[in-house]
Motif scaffolding. Structure first.
Motif, PDB file in Angstrom:
ATOM      1  N   TRP A 646       0.823  -1.209   0.000  1.00  0.00           N
ATOM      2  CA  TRP A 646       0.000   0.000   0.000  1.00  0.00           C
ATOM      3  C   TRP A 646       0.861   1.264   0.000  1.00  0.00           C
ATOM      4  O   TRP A 646       0.574   2.226  -0.712  1.00  0.00           O
ATOM      5  CB  TRP A 646      -0.930   0.001   1.211  1.00  0.00           C
ATOM      6  CG  TRP A 646      -2.258  -0.636   0.946  1.00  0.00           C
ATOM      7  CD1 TRP A 646      -2.697  -1.852   1.365  1.00  0.00           C
ATOM      8  CD2 TRP A 646      -3.324  -0.073   0.167  1.00  0.00           C
ATOM      9  NE1 TRP A 646      -3.966  -2.091   0.901  1.00  0.00           N
ATOM     10  CE2 TRP A 646      -4.383  -1.014   0.171  1.00  0.00           C
ATOM     11  CE3 TRP A 646      -3.501   1.118  -0.521  1.00  0.00           C
ATOM     12  CZ2 TRP A 646      -5.590  -0.796  -0.493  1.00  0.00           C
ATOM     13  CZ3 TRP A 646      -4.708   1.347  -1.186  1.00  0.00           C
ATOM     14  CH2 TRP A 646      -5.732   0.407  -1.158  1.00  0.00           C
ATOM     15  N   CYS A 647       1.893   1.287   0.810  1.00  0.00           N
ATOM     16  CA  CYS A 647       2.763   2.474   0.856  1.00  0.00           C
ATOM     17  C   CYS A 647       3.356   2.753  -0.521  1.00  0.00           C
ATOM     18  O   CYS A 647       3.370   3.902  -0.988  1.00  0.00           O
ATOM     19  CB  CYS A 647       3.881   2.274   1.867  1.00  0.00           C
ATOM     20  SG  CYS A 647       3.353   2.343   3.593  1.00  0.00           S
ATOM     21  N   ARG A 648       3.853   1.730  -1.163  1.00  0.00           N
ATOM     22  CA  ARG A 648       4.534   1.933  -2.446  1.00  0.00           C
ATOM     23  C   ARG A 648       3.571   2.272  -3.574  1.00  0.00           C
ATOM     24  O   ARG A 648       3.993   2.827  -4.595  1.00  0.00           O
ATOM     25  CB  ARG A 648       5.370   0.694  -2.765  1.00  0.00           C
ATOM     26  CG  ARG A 648       6.626   0.645  -1.891  1.00  0.00           C
ATOM     27  CD  ARG A 648       7.470  -0.582  -2.086  1.00  0.00           C
ATOM     28  NE  ARG A 648       8.746  -0.427  -1.379  1.00  0.00           N
ATOM     29  CZ  ARG A 648       9.521  -1.432  -1.002  1.00  0.00           C
ATOM     30  NH1 ARG A 648       9.143  -2.697  -1.234  1.00  0.00           N
ATOM     31  NH2 ARG A 648      10.663  -1.198  -0.362  1.00  0.00           N
ATOM     32  N   GLN A 655       8.062   7.666 -12.399  1.00  0.00           N
ATOM     33  CA  GLN A 655       8.899   6.762 -13.197  1.00  0.00           C
ATOM     34  C   GLN A 655      10.345   7.229 -13.152  1.00  0.00           C
ATOM     35  O   GLN A 655      10.639   8.365 -13.518  1.00  0.00           O
ATOM     36  CB  GLN A 655       8.399   6.715 -14.649  1.00  0.00           C
ATOM     37  CG  GLN A 655       7.051   6.037 -14.811  1.00  0.00           C
ATOM     38  CD  GLN A 655       7.037   4.604 -14.337  1.00  0.00           C
ATOM     39  OE1 GLN A 655       8.048   3.895 -14.477  1.00  0.00           O
ATOM     40  NE2 GLN A 655       5.917   4.162 -13.776  1.00  0.00           N
ATOM     41  N   PRO A 656      11.279   6.352 -12.744  1.00  0.00           N
ATOM     42  CA  PRO A 656      10.999   5.042 -12.149  1.00  0.00           C
ATOM     43  C   PRO A 656      10.530   5.209 -10.711  1.00  0.00           C
ATOM     44  O   PRO A 656      10.875   6.188 -10.048  1.00  0.00           O
ATOM     45  CB  PRO A 656      12.353   4.345 -12.215  1.00  0.00           C
ATOM     46  CG  PRO A 656      13.335   5.462 -12.119  1.00  0.00           C
ATOM     47  CD  PRO A 656      12.724   6.626 -12.839  1.00  0.00           C
ATOM     48  N   PRO A 657       9.754   4.257 -10.190  1.00  0.00           N
ATOM     49  CA  PRO A 657       9.269   4.386  -8.808  1.00  0.00           C
ATOM     50  C   PRO A 657      10.413   4.299  -7.799  1.00  0.00           C
ATOM     51  O   PRO A 657      11.393   3.588  -8.012  1.00  0.00           O
ATOM     52  CB  PRO A 657       8.309   3.195  -8.668  1.00  0.00           C
ATOM     53  CG  PRO A 657       8.727   2.237  -9.718  1.00  0.00           C
ATOM     54  CD  PRO A 657       9.269   3.042 -10.853  1.00  0.00           C
ATOM     55  N   GLN A 661      10.507   9.002  -3.191  1.00  0.00           N
ATOM     56  CA  GLN A 661       9.541   9.911  -3.802  1.00  0.00           C
ATOM     57  C   GLN A 661       8.203   9.905  -3.064  1.00  0.00           C
ATOM     58  O   GLN A 661       7.325  10.701  -3.377  1.00  0.00           O
ATOM     59  CB  GLN A 661       9.330   9.525  -5.267  1.00  0.00           C
ATOM     60  CG  GLN A 661      10.568   9.754  -6.130  1.00  0.00           C
ATOM     61  CD  GLN A 661      10.412   9.155  -7.515  1.00  0.00           C
ATOM     62  OE1 GLN A 661       9.637   8.224  -7.716  1.00  0.00           O
ATOM     63  NE2 GLN A 661      11.137   9.692  -8.476  1.00  0.00           N
ATOM     64  N   LEU A 662       8.059   9.009  -2.100  1.00  0.00           N
ATOM     65  CA  LEU A 662       6.841   8.984  -1.298  1.00  0.00           C
ATOM     66  C   LEU A 662       6.840  10.167  -0.342  1.00  0.00           C
ATOM     67  O   LEU A 662       7.887  10.741  -0.023  1.00  0.00           O
ATOM     68  CB  LEU A 662       6.756   7.679  -0.511  1.00  0.00           C
ATOM     69  CG  LEU A 662       6.871   6.371  -1.310  1.00  0.00           C
ATOM     70  CD1 LEU A 662       6.847   5.179  -0.369  1.00  0.00           C
ATOM     71  CD2 LEU A 662       5.764   6.270  -2.339  1.00  0.00           C
ATOM     72  N   THR A 663       5.662  10.540   0.143  1.00  0.00           N
ATOM     73  CA  THR A 663       5.613  11.607   1.138  1.00  0.00           C
ATOM     74  C   THR A 663       6.331  11.136   2.406  1.00  0.00           C
ATOM     75  O   THR A 663       6.394   9.932   2.691  1.00  0.00           O
ATOM     76  CB  THR A 663       4.157  11.963   1.490  1.00  0.00           C
ATOM     77  OG1 THR A 663       3.516  10.812   2.044  1.00  0.00           O
ATOM     78  CG2 THR A 663       3.395  12.426   0.254  1.00  0.00           C
TER      79      THR A 663
END
Length: 880
Positions: A646-648, A655-657, A661-663
């Motif tokens: 869920w987090c990812r 791109q790319p993940p 880059q998440l909060t």
């Protein structure tokens, strides 16, 4: 079933005939298929579809929804109309969301007036039916939709008996003699038994006898403009009957008829009075003419709502516009139409500050006319068109036809490029306002800066204040200090200027800055009066956001019951807007607070309406916190691997993940999920990178949470203790009640490992009480160890403030070693001195103003640090 909350077009007259076709139609409407009811204008498609809805009311368990498209222009309008009929908000990937909502429902969609939007309707209907086997579609159109598997029912002319019944009913002549009946039959035959043509003819029954009607219709086709023979037969009949009826009108009726052609379907009486005033015609003349047009079925009147509204059928309006062009009045009337719409919107403007709900409702009812007026004005570089576009900006900002707003305001801005006047300043401000909710990126900020500069130059105070508010909003993502400074300055200026909206909006913005800085008392002080003012003026959009922020600040402060009430109010405030993002933000905040309160099932229920729309979409809209709260729910259920997933998901559009880059808050939850899923090294690596970001240090609650997570991975007990104590200090300083309880639990676990049972019991018990006092039912995971029981009860009677004071004093300076005299805290040294002098525990407690249990805990810590067992050994070792 027919949902009473759904708006079906009113049936303003009795339904006549079509019994066999109605039976055929209702039998052919089935789930998973499209049935198109096809025929020329005026043949009765809409009336027959309405009758079918009544006949099918009990056949569709999830109801029937009517989607009228006469006023709509493009694919976005179609999806919006369907979403509105279903009571749904409009997200980004709206066609997919519609299918998600309908996927398990047995429901009939009736789509009326499809011919001008055949291509987008075909695509939308195909997408829905591909995923929704229980959905049926009944469409009315002049031409088929050309969909695979589409059933087409072509509406034929009425049979003679039905046509005669309809004509006599509308003429009010049910009981007539043989000669009149024969004449009525001739009328029906000469009008091809077409319902609208018959109604037009019946409108003259009070003026002409049946024989006169039949005679005047002896050769209707001689009146046609088209003598090529290419016009379809029934269309020619209708055109002829309209020409015939038009030529029988008196001068005032003919004049009003053609002039009403400039109004989009659906207008109020004030349109007629405003037109009369601008044409220098006595208002009563036009009102009498309007009654005549209604009586003759050229205009229909809907008096079922709070305000009577009038409309022409599409084919009738087309004819009126031809007559308007013939009279060479089109340009003049279009200009007057623009003036009327501008006056309407400007007269409504005071409602923006006193009742924005009412403003939105009234402007939405007139929107087709307003949009047409703007487009005509912009196409001719008419300044009034630009003024009108700027005046409608709030409607587009609130999510209603936002794509129109972006397109039309760009056109208006290009026309005014280089101008240094009030209209251009307001257009720039309008662009910034609409971009704030409709466009990603810096567009709103940039346009607001330009608008503010021009407004200051021209002395436009209201433009300047709102533009500067948008500038402050634009800085919140990268400079909280600047946001607060900018918002505070605008707030003071707005108070002096008496601008209530900007006063409340900037106060809410200041409250948000305090919330982000974990200054929750200050946040509440700002947000409470802001919410009151915003709700008072019906400003649901900003009020719902401010309520969500207020709910979070209240929850952080330890009042979960009140926070839940506020979050539920945020949801109910946002829901009537049907704005996906506002509703999703409110529901996400509610779910998170419910989760803190230990009500995980209620939290899942709060998210369910958003989940149903978003889940599985190719490009679902970004809702801050949605994935993170789902991850927390998975952790609560003991599923850390699912929590990682869920987090990812939050970064799926990058791109790319990358986890970076998440909060930051999602990265924090991800670190916990990784640790609990046996990926400790990955968790530590992520926490190290998160610790190094400036934002972590700038946000106290985030900083403390990172410290807590790192402490759980610390290589030694002293380092773990040091991090937990630092996290507790930060949380205590910022009044983070529930987070303080978490710190006490973490410290209790360390004390238990060191067999400091009194300290462990005290902290466990105090944490349990703190959570209960805050309104949380989350249980503290206390080991089943009888050595804790006595101290647990003591902790449950100790306040959070007292417990934090005790554990902080016991810790002392964090530079001490783990053992020996140098490891003792100042309080422990005082206890040793008094104990060595022979004082009892009660006497030491009285001397140091602490409890007897706390004295006992201190002595236990001293014995452990010095490696001794009792007071006798302590007396021998104590320094002089």
């Amino acid at each position: 079933m027919i949902d009473p909350d759904q708006h079906f077009p009113p049936e303003l007259s009795s339904f006549v005939g079509r019994a066999e076709e109605l039976a055929t139609l209702t039998a052919a409407v089935t789930p998973g298929r499209v049935l198109s009811l096809v025929g020329p204008g005026g043949c009765g498609k809409t009336r027959l579809a309405l009758r079918a809805c009544a006949a099918l009311a009990d056949s569709w368990p999830d109801g029937i929804r009517w989607i009228g498209l006469a006023d709509e222009r493009d694919a976005d309008d179609v999806t919006r109309a369907i979403a509105s009929a279903l009571g749904l908000p409009l997200p980004v990937d709206s066609v997919y969301m519609l299918a998600q909502e309908l996927i398990s429902r047995n429901i009939l969609l009736v789509i009326d007036n499809c011919e001008h939007l055949r291509e987008p309707i075909a695509g939308i209907v195909s997408a829905i039916l591909a995923r929704c086997p229980g959905v049926g579609v009944l469409a009315t159109s002049r031409v088929p939709l050309d969909l695979p598997g589409e059933r087409v029912h072509r509406l034929s002319a009425l049979n003679l008996a039905d046509a005669l019944e309809l004509f006599l009913d509308r003429a009010g002549s049910e009981n007539v003699g043989a000669d009149a009946l024969a004449a009525a039959r001739r009328v029906c035959d000469r009008l091809d038994r077409l319902p609208l043509a018959l109604e037009l003819a019946a409108g003259w029954a009070g003026t002409l006898s049946m024989a006169q009607l039949a005679d005047s219709l002896r050769d209707p086709f001689a009146l046609l403009d088209d003598d090529t023979g290419r016009t379809p037969f029934r269309q020619a009949t209708l055109t002829a009957s309209m020409r015939w009826s038009h030529d029988l009108l008196d001068q005032d009726e003919r004049e009003l008829f053609r002039r009403l052609g400039v109004f989009e379907p659906g207008f109020a009486a004030q349109a007629i009075t405003g037109l009369a005033e601008r044409m220098d015609v006595p208002v009563q003349r036009y009102l009498r003419a309007l009654r005549g047009l209604i009586a003759k079925s050229l205009v229909s009147a809907d008096t079922t709502g709070p305000v009577a509204r009038y409309r022409m059928l599409g084919v009738v309006r087309d004819y009126a516009l031809l007559r308007l062009e013939e009279a060479q009045e089109t340009a003049v009337l279009r200009g007057l139409h623009l003036e009327l719409m501008l006056a309407l919107v400007e007269n409504l403007a005071p409602l923006l500050d006193s009742d924005k709900d009412e403003w939105r409702t009234r402007l939405t009812a007139e929107y087709p006319n307003v949009r047409a007026a703007i487009e005509w004005g912009l196409d001719r570089a008419e300044p009034k068109g630009r003024r009108l576009a700027a005046a409608v900006a709030w409607l587009w900002h609130l999510g209603t036809h936002a794509a129109d707003g972006v397109r039309l305001l760009e056109h208006a801005a290009v026309q005014g490029n280089g101008a240094r006047d009030e209209t251009h300043a307001r257009v720039l401000l309008a662009q910034a306002l609409v971009a704030d909710t409709a466009l990603a990126g810096p567009t709103s900020y940039e346009k607001a800066c330009t608008a503010a500069k021009l407004a200051e130059e021209l002395g436009l105070v209201d433009v300047d204040l709102l533009a500067r508010t948008l500038i402050a909003i634009g800085t919140i993502g990268f400079d909280l200090d600047r946001t607060r400074i900018e918002a505070s300055a605008v707030h003071a200026d707005a108070q002096r200027a008496g601008d209530g909206f900007v006063t409340d909006a900037t106060r809410a913005l200041i409250g948000l800055v305090h919330l982000l800085r974990d200054e929750h008392r200050e946040a509440i002080e700002q947000l409470e009066p802001a919410v009151t003012g915003l709700l008072r003026r019906g400003d649901r959009a900003i009020a719902s956001s401010a309520l969500g922020w207020l709910a979070l600040a209240t929850a952080y402060s330890g009042a979960l019951g009140r926070a839940i009430e506020l979050a539920e109010q945020a949801v109910s405030t946002a829901t009537p807007l049907r704005d996906f993002h506002r509703i999703a933000l409110a529901r996400t905040a509610l779910a998170e607070i419910l989760l803190w309160a230990g009500r995980s099932e209620a939290a899942r229920a709060a998210l369910a309406p958003i989940d149903r729309l978003v889940e599985g979409a190719q490009t679902p809209p970004f809702v801050p916190g949605w994935e993170r709260v789902h991850a927390l729910l998975e952790l609560d259920a003991g599923r850390p691997v699912e929590a990682v997933s869920w987090c990812r998901r939050e970064g799926r559009w990058r791109q790319p993940p990358s986890d970076d880059q998440l909060t930051p808050w999602t990265r924090l939850v991800l670190a916990r999920a990784l640790r609990e899923s046996a990926a400790a090294a990955d968790s530590a690596d992520l926490l190290d990178r998160l610790s190094a970001t400036p934002l972590t240090r700038a946000l106290p609650s985030l900083h403390a949470a990172v410290l807590e997570q790192r402490a759980l991975l610390a290589p030694d007990t002293e380092q773990e203790m040091r991090m937990h104590h630092e996290a507790l200090r930060i949380r205590d300083e910022h009044g983070l009640v529930l987070a303080c309880a978490d710190s006490l639990v973490a410290l209790a676990a360390v004390a238990l490992r060191r067999e400091s049972f009194e300290t462990a019991g005290l902290l466990f018990g105090a944490a349990e009480r703190a959570r209960a006092d805050a309104g949380s039912v989350v249980r503290v995971d206390i080991p089943d160890d009888p050595r804790l029981l006595e101290y647990l009860e003591h902790g449950r009677t100790t306040s959070l403030r007292e417990t934090i004071g005790y554990i902080t004093r016991a810790r002392g300076k964090r530079t001490r070693p783990d053992s020996g005299w140098e490891s003792l805290t100042p309080t422990e040294r005082s206890v040793v001195e008094l104990a060595a002098s022979g004082l009892t525990n009660p006497e030491i407690a009285a001397r140091l103003f602490i409890s007897r249990g706390t004295v006992k805990t201190h002595l236990a810590h001293v014995y452990a640090k010095l490696g001794i067992a009792n007071r006798t050994e302590l007396a021998r070792l104590a320094p002089d």
